[in-house]
Design a protein around this motif. Sequence first.
Motif, short mmCIF file in Angstrom:
data_model
loop_
_atom_site.label_atom_id
_atom_site.label_comp_id
_atom_site.label_asym_id
_atom_site.label_seq_id
_atom_site.Cartn_x
_atom_site.Cartn_y
_atom_site.Cartn_z
N PRO A 219 23.90 -31.24 -10.69
CA PRO A 219 24.75 -30.87 -9.54
C PRO A 219 24.27 -31.51 -8.25
CG PRO A 219 24.21 -28.93 -10.85
CD PRO A 219 23.40 -30.06 -11.41
N ARG B 248 25.21 -35.20 -8.42
CA ARG B 248 26.66 -35.35 -8.29
C ARG B 248 27.10 -35.19 -6.84
NH1 ARG B 248 30.33 -32.50 -12.69
NH2 ARG B 248 31.80 -33.79 -11.56
N LYS B 249 26.49 -34.24 -6.17
CA LYS B 249 26.87 -34.01 -4.79
C LYS B 249 26.51 -35.19 -3.90
CE LYS B 249 26.73 -30.40 -1.49
NZ LYS B 249 25.84 -29.47 -0.83
N SER C 197 25.30 -33.09 -20.44
CA SER C 197 25.82 -32.18 -19.43
C SER C 197 26.86 -31.25 -20.06
CB SER C 197 26.45 -33.03 -18.32
OG SER C 197 27.19 -32.25 -17.45
N ARG D 121 29.20 -29.19 -19.76
CA ARG D 121 30.04 -28.62 -18.70
C ARG D 121 31.30 -27.96 -19.25
NH1 ARG D 121 31.31 -34.21 -15.66
NH2 ARG D 121 29.06 -34.30 -15.72
N PRO E 48 32.38 -34.68 -5.90
CA PRO E 48 32.73 -33.82 -7.05
C PRO E 48 34.01 -33.03 -6.81
CG PRO E 48 30.40 -33.64 -6.56
CD PRO E 48 30.99 -34.50 -5.47
N ASP F 243 34.69 -30.39 -12.64
CA ASP F 243 33.42 -30.23 -13.36
C ASP F 243 33.61 -29.84 -14.82
OD1 ASP F 243 34.21 -27.67 -13.11
OD2 ASP F 243 32.35 -26.91 -12.24
N ASP G 123 28.77 -38.52 -13.20
CA ASP G 123 27.79 -38.14 -12.18
C ASP G 123 27.90 -39.05 -10.96
OD1 ASP G 123 26.94 -36.12 -13.75
OD2 ASP G 123 25.15 -37.13 -14.50
#
Lengths: 89, 998, 418
Positions: B143, B146-147, C114, C116, C269, C272, C288
Amino acid sequence: MLYIKCPHCGMRSQNEFSYGGDASVKRPELNKEISDQEWDNFVYNRKSLRGKHWELWQHLSGCRQWIKVQRDTATHEIFNTLKAEEEIN
Amino acid sequence: MSQEFRLKDIGLIKRNKKISFKFNGKKYQGYEGDTLASALLANGVHLVGRSFKYHRPRGFFGAGADEPYAVVQLYRDGETEPNIKATEQELFEGLEAKSVNCWPSVNFDIGAINNILKIFLPAGFYYKTFMWPKSFWYKVYEPFIRKAAGLGVASTKHDKERYEHKYEYCDLLIAGSGPSGLSSAYAAAKNGAKVILAEDKSRFGGSLLTSDVNIGNQSGKNWAEKIIAELKDMPNVIVKNRSQIFGYYDHNMLVMSEKISDHLPKTKKYHPNKKLWYIRAKEVLISSGSIERPIVFGNNDTPGVMLSSAAKEYMKVYGVLVGKKPLVFTNNDSGYETAIEFKKNGIDPIVLDSRENPASEIVDEAKNLGLNIKFSYVVVAAKGYKKVKSADIALISKDKKKLGKIENINCDCICVSGFWTPTIHLASQSGNKTKFDDNIDAFIPGKSKQNETTLGAANGVFSLKETLKTSFEAGNNLSKKITNIENKVSIPNIVEKKYSKHDKFWCVPLPKGKNYKRFLDFQNDVSVSDIELALREGYRSIEHVKRYTTLGMATDQGKTSNLNGLQLVSDIENKVVPSVGHTTFRPPYTPISIGAIVGREIGKHSKPTRKSPMHSWHEKNNAIFVDAGVWLRPRYYKKGDENLFEASKREAKNVRTNVGVCDVTTLGKIDIKGPDAAEFLNRVYTNAWLKLPVGKARYGVMLREDGIVMDDGTTTRISENHYHMTTTTAQAANVLSHLEYYLQLVWPELNVNVVSTTEQWAGAAIAGPNSRNLLKKLFPNNDVSNENLPFMGFMEGDLFGVKTRIFRISFSGELAYELNVESDYGKFMWEKIVELGEEFKIQPYGTEALSTLRIEMGHVAGSELDGRTIPYDNALEGLVSKKKDFIGKRSLQRLAFVAKDRQRIVGVVPIDKKTNIPEGSHLVKDAKASLPNKKLGHISASCWSVEYDNPFSLAILKDGKNMIGEKLFVMSPLKNKIIPVEIVSSHYVDPKGERVRS
Amino acid sequence: MQNYSIFSLIKNAFSNHEKWDLAWKDPSPKKEYDVVIIGGGGHGLATAYYLAKEHQITNVAIIEKGWIGGGNVGRNTTIIRSNYMHDDNGLFSEFGMDLWRRMSQDLNYNVMFSPRGIINLAHSDAQMNVYARRGNSMRLNGIDAVLLNREQVQEIIPMADFSENVRFPIFGGLMQPSAGTARHDAVAWGYARQADSMGVDIIQNCEVIGFDVSAGKITGVRTSRGDIKAKKIGLCVAGSTNILAEKLNMRLPIETHLLQACVSEPVKPVLDKVVTFGAGHFYISQSDKGEMVMGGDLDGYNSYAQRGNLPTLQHVLTEGIAMMPFLSKLKMLRTWGGIMDMSMDGSPIIDKTHIEGLYLNCGWCYGGFKATPASGWTFAHTIAQDKVHKLNAGYSLNRFNTGHLLDEKGLGTKTWIS
């Protein structure tokens, strides 16, 4: 988008056609005794090689005729098209 | 702030049209004809963004599509769009833009901490870490990464812009309106060829707008304007600016994206935002020019470092100075053009030329103008963080390996020229095997693969004279082959400077003890040390290098970095560039709007909607519709506040007790004619068809060659050589193709014709014990008695003057008929049925009731014929002829298909006779068994039996034949349900089929 | 072999990253190996790794015509899932999910798995029922699955089209929460690095010219870099299977087709989950890096071209916008094509062949990436033990003869439609 010469209608864009697979596959004659291998070769087994490939297309949004097209599977170049009844030589 | 970097009397901008715009919240002014980049530069703004990985300050590097880093978030007409190149975005009144990938601001960006940590973040660092503890990748590290990644912000609002498509055919398609594009277009147009000339910028002319040449006694720019004006007037020529040909596909199909509204504050009413052109060209002329290559040196990403050609373009086209103390760093003559242009505008540049002593016209001219030129000098590193403040420079040895003493000189911009890279994308996309040209140290197109010819700089030809000559010839020769007309144009007189050889040098060595980042890919932050690391670790194929370092994978797709990367790999690996090879060029040339690619097929129009002729009646009568493929069918007719379950139960019950009517127009219908039609049907269907009498219908099942049921339906013999076949709604098109395949290719000896008549007929099913009484009212002139029209019978009837086909067939299991009339009379038929049916308590019924009726009768439909079942599985083996051969028969002998415990359709009733059984549940022996729990079968369809007033389901069950009477469990873990059930016959209602014959 | 960790990264930073070892060597082929794996893609590399790790067979060569990881392992949309209906597919894939979950640690290479979650959208009650059949089957096989209604879907992916102006409204969806994505190149490189460290020779730029078969037994392979003897040979060349089968005089139930994929420009993002469209064929996830990774239908005719045509992508993206209208404002950055082994029932083949010592791993259609670890594991077992493992028993070559088909979609032999 491929540009396919329908032997009945002339040059048409691929979106008028639908694909029909290997044209060299011959359906065994009805009522003929054949081996499992022959039947499986008809239903399932394919050569699907790189290079020149005879294949079926149907001019679905045109004359609805099934045609035979010789196309290179590596370059997509089309060399020849035949009517359904014409034999591949 | 005034436009303090704007020059006075130069450029193509409209100085009488001032434009206000905002960048990062601050107001600026520019002129019509500016790009966002040129307007910002005119105001002295160089800092536009932050890089992807290290968040280093980024400015403008180019002046067009090759721009690697000036990417902004654009705001226009209440909408926002991410990742707009400031160098491509034309200025309009009220434009707003913001920097991307920085927080809280481009000036102070927290992410820049990565720049300090950069020694820990070499290429591929993420493959080596973030692995502990195990769950942290997904929950913590990813995360965070990604941010930090991803440039602009995507709006999640629906796009209100409109995009259109156009299909076009032409003789010559010409990509690029520089000298070669213009001359080839002109020659071809004169020969009467249909020409499309596309220019991706707003102005035509390409390099002629900025080069100092003379064509036919006028400036290159004026000559270009004259040619364009003439071309625009010719009826056989389409000239398009803001139009980029971004892809060269098979069989000379090229695709062009035309920006129609992006340069306006707001899209005009009824205008599209963009138009996508699919162009099939007989000949393609690629005149896409070339892009200047950078020379790699320390901190070469600092704002203020830019291509020398861009600096020249900003001066000549936009009247903007990119700096007042420019340093020009070049390995060839092109840098001098920029330097001289500075001089002409009153600025004294310093020129560093990596060459020792180049003998060339333009170098002499620069010397004569008194320019400060340092030969054998290079820029070692740019100094300054958010803007170039000075440069470390040094003498370089002849072998380019050793640097002399470092000197620091003041400058506010560094204009760099590392010679030119032909833009060969389109040629390569066409399949052309490109070749490396040692003379220009770049790839050029090889032998034409499709009908493409590459001209001018795109072909590695940098002399204007040569370019014009070959382009006029190509335009003339290719067009006259097509038009058989030749109106030869004489080639104008050309004055240009002769160029001397460039220096084979693209990367300045690091001085001892210095660890400057030397960037190849500016957006993705790929530096020389990253490439070195990749090679050191064994990622040696150029594709490995690219993927490991992400070189060339940013939004500019490596237009300024790929070749330098290759050069570096070949230097380190001691190979020549061609043996390193290059990664493949794929469309699109620059990122293309997804909206434009899709066009108008959005929202409700993403797929067609088909409606029956009775649709408006259904709507008026509170039908709730359901999608059946692209058809809309009434699912039920809502009365009061009924729900689906209540309404469908009522409708089904009414069929069982009175009479109902159902719209069956969507069923596929195929007309079959010819003397061999019976024989054909006999081969297509599993059952026997040779003896079907005229006026009779028969139910048939057809298989694929692999023995799986393809479709079912009834076919009726209308007359001796004329049959009417029905298919399921879903399979209608496939079945027709299937029949055509066998008729045309396998059994051409059969004299049979087939044609779809699905749209020709409107269909209504009338079902229920009262249906014959109703039929008598509908057809007072016809004898519809049981004797004259028995089960599976057919006749033509007269529905108050409308010719009607009456089939006595039944899907509901009741006494039932199907009426077909020509589509235009569909609504008439329907209204007549409802009107005359009133006395028999007729009610329309939808697909939900239809399902209930067929399920409790054990009739199979799509959920059983799911592409995985054979006739036996559906209890249809009685329809499989043992005597004759038919499509797919041979496959039925296979081991799994004849297994003793083969799956088979059964009925399922809950023990408590109350609990609904969810469709898609599975049957198990032991509901408490540990997982994986062995599944014996699945529930294919469920209903509430209106006959018995309890739930009933169909299931496909292993060894179903021997399971009748067994007690099993239905399990739906998704719905938390375990239901004890009993297995019964699939023919739950009227197992003997008496009603249909009554 | 160097251990990769935050500590080794810091340590190496201070020597300017000049002391990193080769991730894998670049040896010349030896004269003979116990096992030769043909194909340096994900499956081939994984097979070699598991041969060494699970079966202690290390005298192994992988021979690759181009560069390792250059085939479909580097050309896919990185989706990892086990949401299959058929038991054979479900149990095989779920075994693979376990390997995925610990792959980064096993390989000491961050493959960025990942989990998700994947959502298959449904656009009618009938489709909800079809999904329920699959989801219930998953649950009974011990695989996680959740059936979502419209509101639940909207909560998770509000950017999907829940407006009135929609042709096929969203009714709900089937979610496998443990599904996800991984970094595709890293999978190939991670397996290569470990296999290499255990003694496997990774031989690139080595093209197969022919095979040596004597008395029904494979004895070696002829290559552009010389003849190599081998006791056992595993074919792991999805996309080129038919070309090598031809050299062995075999005809297989496989056609070779082209599948395109594309990515948008990177954006911050916004999505997700992995999401698939139910009223067509479209799938999407966000990498990503921020790129929207998208794919859909085959180009629809036999092809080895690795280059497709725009109308296919237009069609795919049309479904994309139908599902998530905001995609309209993004730009398509990069497209590419991969060559698929399309098997005649949509499921793969991992089996022995009629030639002793020759093993077949092919027919992955477009589900090959997710299967990488399980495929390598079971193929290694099949080669090492000369018998199929129960996990790949269903993936037999003769199922087409016996009719024990594994057709998830029920489309049959028209491979180009699926």
